[in-house]
Design a protein around this motif. Structure first.
Motif, PDB file in Angstrom:
ATOM      1  N   ARG A  53       0.838  -1.070  -0.280  1.00 60.77           N
ATOM      2  CA  ARG A  53      -0.251  -0.025  -0.048  1.00 60.77           C
ATOM      3  C   ARG A  53       1.485   1.516  -0.215  1.00 60.77           C
ATOM      4  NH1 ARG A  53      -4.218  -2.449   4.549  1.00 60.77           N
ATOM      5  NH2 ARG A  53      -5.009  -3.947   2.657  1.00 60.77           N
ATOM      6  N   SER A  54       0.375   1.995  -0.400  1.00 63.57           N
ATOM      7  CA  SER A  54       1.319   3.454  -0.502  1.00 63.57           C
ATOM      8  C   SER A  54       0.116   4.695  -0.760  1.00 63.57           C
ATOM      9  CB  SER A  54       1.885   3.574  -1.453  1.00 63.57           C
ATOM     10  OG  SER A  54       1.305   3.285  -3.298  1.00 63.57           O
ATOM     11  N   HIS A  55       1.074   5.956  -0.215  1.00 64.73           N
ATOM     12  CA  HIS A  55       0.247   7.105  -0.796  1.00 64.73           C
ATOM     13  C   HIS A  55       0.548   8.348  -0.929  1.00 64.73           C
ATOM     14  CE1 HIS A  55      -2.743  10.357   0.786  1.00 64.73           C
ATOM     15  NE2 HIS A  55      -1.686  11.008   0.998  1.00 64.73           N
ATOM     16  N   GLN A  56       0.513   9.050  -1.770  1.00 64.60           N
ATOM     17  CA  GLN A  56       1.337   9.539  -2.855  1.00 64.60           C
ATOM     18  C   GLN A  56       0.210  10.779  -2.377  1.00 64.60           C
ATOM     19  OE1 GLN A  56       0.096   7.894  -6.600  1.00 64.60           O
ATOM     20  NE2 GLN A  56       2.589   6.906  -6.569  1.00 64.60           N
TER      21      GLN A  56
ATOM     22  N   ASP B 276      -4.665   6.606  -2.936  1.00 68.93           N
ATOM     23  CA  ASP B 276      -4.019   5.829  -1.693  1.00 68.93           C
ATOM     24  C   ASP B 276      -4.009   4.677  -3.241  1.00 68.93           C
ATOM     25  OD1 ASP B 276      -3.575   6.417   0.329  1.00 68.93           O
ATOM     26  OD2 ASP B 276      -5.768   6.496   0.746  1.00 68.93           O
ATOM     27  N   SER B 277      -2.416   3.935  -3.339  1.00 70.88           N
ATOM     28  CA  SER B 277      -2.678   2.779  -3.959  1.00 70.88           C
ATOM     29  C   SER B 277      -2.569   1.249  -3.359  1.00 70.88           C
ATOM     30  CB  SER B 277      -1.114   3.026  -5.211  1.00 70.88           C
ATOM     31  OG  SER B 277      -1.979   3.920  -6.059  1.00 70.88           O
TER      32      SER B 277
ATOM     33  N   ASN C 241       1.745  -3.415 -11.413  1.00 71.89           N
ATOM     34  CA  ASN C 241       1.403  -2.300 -11.577  1.00 71.89           C
ATOM     35  C   ASN C 241       0.762  -1.718 -10.554  1.00 71.89           C
ATOM     36  OD1 ASN C 241       3.549  -1.213 -13.720  1.00 71.89           O
ATOM     37  ND2 ASN C 241       1.915  -1.174 -14.778  1.00 71.89           N
ATOM     38  N   PRO C 242       0.548  -0.243  -9.444  1.00 73.94           N
ATOM     39  CA  PRO C 242       0.065   0.489  -8.361  1.00 73.94           C
ATOM     40  C   PRO C 242      -1.940   0.061  -9.058  1.00 73.94           C
ATOM     41  CG  PRO C 242       1.762   1.969  -8.563  1.00 73.94           C
ATOM     42  CD  PRO C 242       1.960   0.545  -9.706  1.00 73.94           C
TER      43      PRO C 242
END
Length: 160
Positions: A30-33, A79-80, A87-88
């Motif tokens: 999980r990632s936040h950009q 949020d991905s 790929n996210p």
């Protein structure tokens, strides 16, 4: 000095380590950009009350400003999720658009979600558009009779 391991212990330990390594690659990442949205700060910005300077002090620098209309600021939070080396994929996206009038006062605040995300694959030969979808023959024969028609300009018989 380490004690020697028996061949039976090595045969049990090695497959367990390999299974553990394989399973750890399947854990979703999980990632936040982008902008971290604080609902209290966002709700404190009011149309007709705030201006560019107060929005800048409250929310900080926008993620981007309008390309054609300088009276729009965008704050984008995404949020991905993805598995292993895929790929996210956007799981959640919030786009906050703040519009200003010519005097710099806030006129409206809009929130948009993940439905605004367009997926563009640079390896494909086709880019998604919001226009009409024409077939090959419509593209090929669509201009017959319009190019060089009298009164259309630019062609033979048209005004120069």
């Amino acid at each position: 000095m380490l004690p020697a391991m028996s061949p039976t212990g090595t045969r049990i330990l090695l497959p367990l380590l390999l299974i553990g390594a394989a399973l750890s690659a399947c854990v979703p990442l999980r990632s936040h950009q982008g902008y971290v949205i604080d609902p209290d700060l966002v709700n404190s910005v009011q149309p007709g009350v705030d201006n560019r300077e107060s929005v800048l002090k409250t929310l900080g620098q926008p993620t981007l400003t309008g390309q054609f209309d300088k009276g729009e600021w965008y704050y984008i939070s995404r949020d991905s999720r993805n598995l292993a080396f895929n790929n996210p994929n956007p799981a959640k996206q919030t786009t906050l658009r703040i519009r200003f009038d010519d005097a710099g006062n806030v006129t409206s605040i809009d929130r948009m979600g993940v439905e605004q995300v367009a997926s563009v694959d640079p390896t494909k030969k086709k880019t998604p558009t919001l226009g009409r979808d024409k077939s090959f023959f419509q593209e090929l024969f669509g201009n017959i009779g319009t190019v060089g028609a009298p009164g259309a300009g630019g062609g033979p018989g048209g005004p120069n």
